[in-house]
Design an enzyme around this catalytic site. Structure first.
Site, PDB file in Angstrom:
ATOM      1  N   ARG A 154       0.846  -1.203   0.000  1.00 34.77           N
ATOM      2  CA  ARG A 154       0.000   0.000   0.000  1.00 34.77           C
ATOM      3  C   ARG A 154       0.879   1.249   0.000  1.00 34.77           C
ATOM      4  O   ARG A 154       2.091   1.145   0.110  1.00 34.77           O
ATOM      5  CB  ARG A 154      -0.878   0.006   1.253  1.00 34.77           C
ATOM      6  CG  ARG A 154      -0.028   0.057   2.515  1.00 34.77           C
ATOM      7  CD  ARG A 154      -0.824   0.246   3.774  1.00 34.77           C
ATOM      8  NE  ARG A 154       0.085   0.277   4.920  1.00 34.77           N
ATOM      9  CZ  ARG A 154      -0.295   0.456   6.164  1.00 34.77           C
ATOM     10  NH1 ARG A 154      -1.573   0.617   6.451  1.00 34.77           N
ATOM     11  NH2 ARG A 154       0.574   0.480   7.146  1.00 34.77           N
ATOM     12  N   CYS A 168       2.166   6.217  -7.812  1.00 35.66           N
ATOM     13  CA  CYS A 168       2.876   7.356  -8.391  1.00 35.66           C
ATOM     14  C   CYS A 168       2.019   8.601  -8.169  1.00 35.66           C
ATOM     15  O   CYS A 168       0.836   8.615  -8.514  1.00 35.66           O
ATOM     16  CB  CYS A 168       3.084   7.100  -9.884  1.00 35.66           C
ATOM     17  SG  CYS A 168       3.677   8.556 -10.750  1.00 35.66           S
ATOM     18  N   ASN A 183      -3.794   7.935   3.342  1.00 32.44           N
ATOM     19  CA  ASN A 183      -3.230   7.476   4.610  1.00 32.44           C
ATOM     20  C   ASN A 183      -1.720   7.608   4.581  1.00 32.44           C
ATOM     21  O   ASN A 183      -1.065   7.177   3.629  1.00 32.44           O
ATOM     22  CB  ASN A 183      -3.589   5.999   4.853  1.00 32.44           C
ATOM     23  CG  ASN A 183      -3.304   5.583   6.285  1.00 32.44           C
ATOM     24  OD1 ASN A 183      -3.938   6.071   7.215  1.00 32.44           O
ATOM     25  ND2 ASN A 183      -2.333   4.693   6.474  1.00 32.44           N
ATOM     26  N   GLU A 184      -1.191   8.230   5.603  1.00 28.30           N
ATOM     27  CA  GLU A 184       0.263   8.337   5.784  1.00 28.30           C
ATOM     28  C   GLU A 184       1.025   8.495   4.467  1.00 28.30           C
ATOM     29  O   GLU A 184       1.804   7.630   4.079  1.00 28.30           O
ATOM     30  CB  GLU A 184       0.780   7.115   6.555  1.00 28.30           C
ATOM     31  CG  GLU A 184       0.342   7.114   7.996  1.00 28.30           C
ATOM     32  CD  GLU A 184       0.993   6.020   8.843  1.00 28.30           C
ATOM     33  OE1 GLU A 184       1.522   5.052   8.284  1.00 28.30           O
ATOM     34  OE2 GLU A 184       0.953   6.145  10.082  1.00 28.30           O
ATOM     35  N   CYS A 230       7.442  11.205 -13.531  1.00 28.02           N
ATOM     36  CA  CYS A 230       7.992  11.972 -12.401  1.00 28.02           C
ATOM     37  C   CYS A 230       9.269  12.709 -12.811  1.00 28.02           C
ATOM     38  O   CYS A 230       9.515  13.835 -12.353  1.00 28.02           O
ATOM     39  CB  CYS A 230       8.248  11.051 -11.204  1.00 28.02           C
ATOM     40  SG  CYS A 230       6.718  10.539 -10.396  1.00 28.02           S
ATOM     41  N   GLU A 241      -3.888   8.069  15.312  1.00 28.23           N
ATOM     42  CA  GLU A 241      -3.685   6.652  15.609  1.00 28.23           C
ATOM     43  C   GLU A 241      -2.762   6.548  16.806  1.00 28.23           C
ATOM     44  O   GLU A 241      -1.831   7.337  16.954  1.00 28.23           O
ATOM     45  CB  GLU A 241      -3.001   5.920  14.446  1.00 28.23           C
ATOM     46  CG  GLU A 241      -3.797   5.819  13.177  1.00 28.23           C
ATOM     47  CD  GLU A 241      -3.031   5.056  12.085  1.00 28.23           C
ATOM     48  OE1 GLU A 241      -2.120   4.279  12.406  1.00 28.23           O
ATOM     49  OE2 GLU A 241      -3.349   5.272  10.912  1.00 28.23           O
ATOM     50  N   GLU A 297      -1.434  -7.560   9.784  1.00 29.15           N
ATOM     51  CA  GLU A 297      -1.750  -6.838  11.021  1.00 29.15           C
ATOM     52  C   GLU A 297      -2.645  -7.634  11.971  1.00 29.15           C
ATOM     53  O   GLU A 297      -3.251  -7.068  12.878  1.00 29.15           O
ATOM     54  CB  GLU A 297      -2.337  -5.467  10.679  1.00 29.15           C
ATOM     55  CG  GLU A 297      -1.248  -4.547  10.158  1.00 29.15           C
ATOM     56  CD  GLU A 297      -1.702  -3.142   9.837  1.00 29.15           C
ATOM     57  OE1 GLU A 297      -2.913  -2.933   9.635  1.00 29.15           O
ATOM     58  OE2 GLU A 297      -0.828  -2.261   9.760  1.00 29.15           O
ATOM     59  N   HIS A 349      -1.687  -7.043  15.500  1.00 26.96           N
ATOM     60  CA  HIS A 349      -1.593  -5.658  15.983  1.00 26.96           C
ATOM     61  C   HIS A 349      -2.675  -5.467  17.031  1.00 26.96           C
ATOM     62  O   HIS A 349      -3.789  -5.962  16.881  1.00 26.96           O
ATOM     63  CB  HIS A 349      -1.823  -4.686  14.819  1.00 26.96           C
ATOM     64  CG  HIS A 349      -1.410  -3.281  15.121  1.00 26.96           C
ATOM     65  ND1 HIS A 349      -2.086  -2.489  16.030  1.00 26.96           N
ATOM     66  CD2 HIS A 349      -0.394  -2.529  14.643  1.00 26.96           C
ATOM     67  CE1 HIS A 349      -1.483  -1.305  16.082  1.00 26.96           C
ATOM     68  NE2 HIS A 349      -0.461  -1.303  15.257  1.00 26.96           N
TER      69      HIS A 349
HETATM   70  C1  GAL Z   1       0.013   3.093  10.635  1.00 27.13           C
HETATM   71  C2  GAL Z   1      -0.989   2.941   9.516  1.00 27.13           C
HETATM   72  C3  GAL Z   1      -2.130   2.028   9.916  1.00 27.13           C
HETATM   73  C4  GAL Z   1      -1.595   0.777  10.550  1.00 27.13           C
HETATM   74  C5  GAL Z   1      -0.723   1.153  11.720  1.00 27.13           C
HETATM   75  C6  GAL Z   1      -0.146  -0.026  12.455  1.00 27.13           C
HETATM   76  O1  GAL Z   1       1.240   3.521  10.178  1.00 27.13           O
HETATM   77  O2  GAL Z   1      -1.519   4.192   9.155  1.00 27.13           O
HETATM   78  O3  GAL Z   1      -2.898   1.720   8.776  1.00 27.13           O
HETATM   79  O4  GAL Z   1      -0.891   0.031   9.619  1.00 27.13           O
HETATM   80  O5  GAL Z   1       0.357   1.899  11.251  1.00 27.13           O
HETATM   81  O6  GAL Z   1       0.639   0.393  13.542  1.00 27.13           O
END
Ligand code: GAL
Length: 661
Positions: free
Chosen positions: A110, A114, A148-149, A159, A306, A354, A357
């Site tokens: 993910r 580009c 996201n991030e 590019c 987060e 994950e 997690h």
């Molecule tokens: C972040 C990300 C989340 C998840 C999390 C796990 O960097 O935005 O989607 O992957 O880490 O710690």
């Protein structure tokens, strides 16, 4: 965003549970019990929203949003661009990134598209606008979570061309570029724009100016992509408020540049709790520093978008937060200006990387689990202290931070290639202020020091001329300035300034750098007090400058080797203010007494009485947060705090502190 409400919630992924309708049911019930009022939805939902090109399935999301909202949970709706469907990557290879070695990535993972690809932009715009049309005016949707991030870079032909166009716009001519990059060095002069290529492991790595401009371009392109998504949404819902989630000490783009384009700053906080050798206080301060950077980005409250209620899955050792730490970290974020505390994630996934997690709801789905109970407790506390939301912080001290400087230091050869440690340097100054209860903001290079009593300039190797001018005026007008070693070395092109250094500040500091002495890891130089300076001894490390005093009074001097007698710490009166020069990085013990002396009488600490070690005080508007991060109970005049306990007071202005928590 909302008065008297602190947001509390998590990333939520109902798309992973579409075959289990009972789970949405249970989640809504558990969210109610945990006092959740905001979830981030849809971050990685693209395949469920558009399973085949142009075929949109949004009913499942509509049902989730409706039911959550009916239960009092609002939505931070994500655009799904961070992870794309396989059909898209297969049909349009140009959306897949090309690495620096010029190899195009396969489909997978993910956050690896580009940013330039017109096809990707078009596909993203389409799905973002479908979402905006369907949900943009839903009362539940209070915020948009753009992608996201954002991170990474692409070196594809599109590019490369965009980089050349960006350079043309920035410099106007090849001649100007050749001058800025000093390309006569090694005969690298360009005679045509098409010769310019992004850095590569098998290509250009030596032209520091090019390397720096490539980072600037990547930053620009990342922000530009975010703007593309933002504007796609706003074309449909002009009043949409957007945020992006940023990362800890991430250097992939200029966060100040990004922040100018968003409504709310937010970040993802994953400190290494309980690492042997680190106290809770140390880890907490390092985390607080990022909170304060996030607050500074827009000079207003942010979100902790987060954090884990327990453990991550990607540290070397994925330790769980011990009892009480989650409550403490949530309140610490609020103390530093967060208007919301959210987790990754609400419910633990069953499969993929994950699945181990931490989450508020684990695989056992139980609410009598410690993690759930502690999360519910924090939710309850946040609900009770909702009045803190929106409170602003007072300007006290500022630390100058410039992403260009970080990038330039990272790419400089010498004087110390075993790590310049800029973040470490910044943290040592920050930690001392945190321990003193003095609020610290981060000031971008085009920021205004006016309004601060103290400005710290740590290792500002790349010093823009205009900033040097503003710092000079700041001291002249009565401010206190601290400048460290290896500042004022190069200009914005990473070209060394000619003449005396630190450039633009020698007369302000009353010193002139004559040598820079890099130190091996573990190597130190003893420094001793000069005159009556209250810090008797300190150890200099990492990078040690030798300077000739030109008006400054040495407060400490080196006491060994050939620099013996040269100033290690010096003070100089300039205009109505004071400038301090720190010639080296010192051991951590140096900074607290140094800043205690500097702040005395200039900056009021958050809490009026001296605090025992491990107790931190933070002020946010009328609220003072006291946190006992030591492992022993402490007794203060107005509060007794057990280990990890937080007390919150409201200052009504009369000097009386009313305890809220
Ligand atoms: C972040 C990300 C989340 C998840 C999390 C796990 O960097 O935005 O989607 O992957 O880490 O710690």
């Amino acid at each position: 965003m909302q008065q008297n409400t602190l947001w509390y919630g998590a990333d939520y992924n109902p798309e992973q549970w579409l075959d289990r309708p009972d789970i949405l049911e249970q989640d809504i019930e558990l969210m109610r019990k945990a006092h959740v009022n905001l979830v981030s939805l849809g971050i990685f939902s693209w395949t469920c929203l558009e399973p085949r090109e142009g075929e949109f399935h949004m009913d499942w999301l509509a049902e989730a949003i409706d039911r959550l909202y009916a239960a009092g949970v609002c939505v931070d709706l994500a655009t799904p661009s961070a992870a794309r469907p396989a059909w898209l990557a297969q049909k349009y290879p140009q959306v897949r990134r090309v690495n620096a070695d010029r190899v195009r990535q396969l489909y997978g993972e993910r956050e690896n598209h580009c940013y330039t690809s017109p096809v990707y932009r078009e596909k993203v715009r389409r799905i973002d606008q479908e979402l905006a049309r369907r949900f943009g005016r839903h009362p539940a949707v209070v915020l948009w979570h753009i992608s996201n991030e954002f991170n990474g870079e692409c070196h594809c032909e599109l590019c490369q061309q965009a980089f050349r166009d960006w350079l043309r716009a920035r410099y106007g001519s090849l001649e100007a570029i050749n001058r800025a990059w000093n390309t006569r060095f090694w005969s690298h002069e360009y005679t045509d724009f098409s010769q310019i290529e992004s850095p590569a492991p098998h290509g250009e790595r030596a032209m520091c100016g090019l390397l720096l401009d490539w980072k600037r371009f990547v930053s620009h392109q990342t922000v530009d992509f975010m703007k593309w998504e933002r504007d796609s949404v706003r074309e449909i819902v002009p009043e949409a408020k957007v945020c992006v989630n940023l990362m800890d000490r991430f250097d992939g783009f200029d966060h100040f540049e990004m922040a100018r384009e968003i409504d709310v700053a937010s970040w993802d906080s994953y400190p290494f709790w309980h690492r042997p050798g680190d106290t809770i206080e140390k880890t907490a301060i390092s985390c607080a520093m990022m909170h304060d950077l996030m607050y500074s980005l827009k000079d207003r409250p942010f979100l902790m978008m987060e954090n884990t209620p327990s453990f991550v899955n990607w540290h070397g050792v994925c330790k769980s937060k011990k009892p009480g730490v989650n409550l403490m970290t949530g309140l610490q974020a609020v103390a530093h200006g967060a208007d919301g505390v959210l987790y990754f994630q609400w419910r633990q996934s069953r499969g993929a990387c994950e699945k181990f997690h931490g989450a508020v709801v684990g695989h056992d789905g139980r609410e009598d689990h410690r993690v759930f109970r502690e999360a519910a407790q924090l939710g309850d506390v946040l609900r009770r202290i909702g009045r803190v939301a929106g409170a602003r912080k007072k300007k006290q001290a500022a630390i100058v931070f410039d992403y260009d400087n970080l990038w330039a230091l990272d790419r400089s050869m010498g004087p110390r290639n075993d790590g310049h440690g800029l973040w470490e340097e910044v943290e040592r100054h920050y930690a001392a202020l945190a321990r003193l209860g003095v609020g610290a903001d981060f000031l971008p290079p085009d920021g205004d020091p006016h309004g601060y009593a103290l400005v710290i300039v740590p290792m500002l190797y790349l010093m823009r001329e205009d900033l040097a001018g503003r710092l000079r005026a700041f001291v002249q007008g009565g401010g206190t300035l601290v400048v460290t070693m290896w500042s004022g070395v190069v200009d914005e092109h990473d070209l060394c300034y000619l003449g005396d250094a630190p450039h633009g500040l020698t007369d302000v500091l009353g010193v002139r750098r004559t040598e820079i002495v890099p130190m091996y890891d573990g190597e130190t130089l003893r420094c001793v007090a000069a005159g009556g300076f209250p810090i008797a001894e300190a150890k200099a490390e990492a990078l040690c400058e030798i300077a000739a005093p030109e008006g400054a009074t040495p407060l400490m001097v080196y006491d060994e080797d050939y620099m013996k007698g040269a100033p290690a710490v010096a003070r100089h009166a300039f205009g109505a203010g004071q400038a301090y020069y720190l010639a080296a990085r010192f051991d951590e013990g140096f900074y607290l007494p140094f800043y205690r002396g500097l702040c005395k009488g200039r900056l009021a600490p958050a809490w009026p009485e001296p605090l025992p070690e491990g107790v931190l005080a933070v002020r946010r508007g009328a609220y003072v947060f006291l946190q006992n991060l030591s492992d022993a109970p402490v007794q203060l005049s107005q509060a007794a705090l057990t280990p990890l306990e937080t007390a919150i007071f409201e200052d009504d202005g009369s000097g009386a502190y009313k305890r809220l928590l």
